[in-house]
Design a protein around this motif. Structure first.
Motif, mmCIF file in Angstrom:
data_model
loop_
_atom_site.group_PDB
_atom_site.id
_atom_site.type_symbol
_atom_site.label_atom_id
_atom_site.label_comp_id
_atom_site.label_asym_id
_atom_site.label_seq_id
_atom_site.Cartn_x
_atom_site.Cartn_y
_atom_site.Cartn_z
ATOM 1 N N ASP A 165 0.673 -1.149 0.029
ATOM 2 C CA ASP A 165 0.046 -0.076 -0.009
ATOM 3 C C ASP A 165 1.019 1.297 -0.139
ATOM 4 N N GLU A 166 1.793 1.267 0.756
ATOM 5 C CA GLU A 166 2.796 2.568 0.852
ATOM 6 C C GLU A 166 3.750 2.451 -0.526
ATOM 7 N N ALA A 167 4.331 1.485 -0.705
ATOM 8 C CA ALA A 167 5.190 1.572 -1.858
ATOM 9 C C ALA A 167 4.547 1.544 -3.326
ATOM 10 N N ILE A 168 3.148 1.197 -3.411
ATOM 11 C CA ILE A 168 2.691 1.262 -4.685
ATOM 12 C C ILE A 168 1.671 2.120 -4.890
ATOM 13 N N CYS A 169 0.580 1.919 -4.097
ATOM 14 C CA CYS A 169 -0.566 2.715 -3.988
ATOM 15 C C CYS A 169 -0.183 4.388 -3.647
ATOM 16 N N SER A 170 0.310 4.322 -2.597
ATOM 17 C CA SER A 170 0.693 5.704 -2.271
ATOM 18 C C SER A 170 1.261 6.560 -3.022
ATOM 19 N N PRO A 171 2.270 6.311 -3.828
ATOM 20 C CA PRO A 171 2.533 7.268 -4.950
ATOM 21 C C PRO A 171 2.041 7.463 -5.998
ATOM 22 N N VAL A 172 1.062 6.419 -6.284
ATOM 23 C CA VAL A 172 0.007 6.488 -7.236
ATOM 24 C C VAL A 172 -0.938 7.576 -6.831
ATOM 25 N N TYR A 173 -1.733 7.573 -5.813
ATOM 26 C CA TYR A 173 -2.514 8.234 -5.073
ATOM 27 C C TYR A 173 -1.973 9.680 -5.143
#
Length: 179
Positions: A94-102
């Motif tokens: 969640d932090e490594a993938i979704c957060s930067p996309v978000y």
């Protein structure tokens, strides 16, 4: 059955979950911006509330909320279960993938809504992302542990956006610092 219970069963059911999550994202992003603007007004940094800024934050929240909606469904399909190993893997992903996309979706949408070029929006993201991302690493791992360990998929975006009032208020402050 009470009216509220029936309404929540419908709103958080598969048929309407996307709309519920999108609406939650839209509304809570606006609430977070109103909180930040109220603070700015109280501290003397702002003379009056900007409805346009709040609307822009609502749209940015809506778009990034769509990302969250699909991400949690995908994550739960790919990584099933609530054992500690699975929960910890979900938090890291969640932090490594979704957060930067978000954050990218949030900043580019907000920039578009505020009339900036994509280049300007991406520069703002580069300038402010690390400050926001560090804050996320403090806030989100404990919150996501609760989310992934205890909560069913259909209420994840609601829970995340309730916690996000803190995060989005901070993000609004960092994003609009110096406006």
């Amino acid at each position: 059955m009470s009216f509220i219970y029936r309404l929540s069963k419908i709103a958080f059911g598969k048929k309407y979950l996307f709309y519920t999550n999108s609406g939650i994202s839209f509304i809570l992003s606006g609430v977070a911006d109103i909180i930040d603007q109220s603070y700015e007004k109280y501290s003397g940094k702002r003379k009056e509330w900007s409805p346009r800024r709040t609307f822009s934050m609502c749209i940015a929240g809506l778009c990034s909320g769509v990302v969250c909606h699909h991400w949690y469904i995908y994550l739960d399909k790919r990584l099933q279960g609530t054992n500690i190993k699975t929960v910890m893997l979900k938090i890291v992903l969640d932090e490594a993938i979704c957060s930067p996309v978000y954050l990218t979706v949030f900043f580019t949408t907000l920039g578009f809504m505020e009339g900036h070029t994509i280049q300007h929006s991406l520069q703002e993201l580069r300038n402010k992302m690390w400050k926001i991302y560090r804050f996320e690493w403090v806030l989100w791992p404990p919150a996501q542990f609760i989310n992934f360990y205890f909560l069913p998929t259909q209420v994840r975006v609601l829970y995340v956006y309730m916690i996000s009032l803190i995060h989005i208020t901070y993000t609004a402050h960092v994003t609009h610092d110096g406006d």
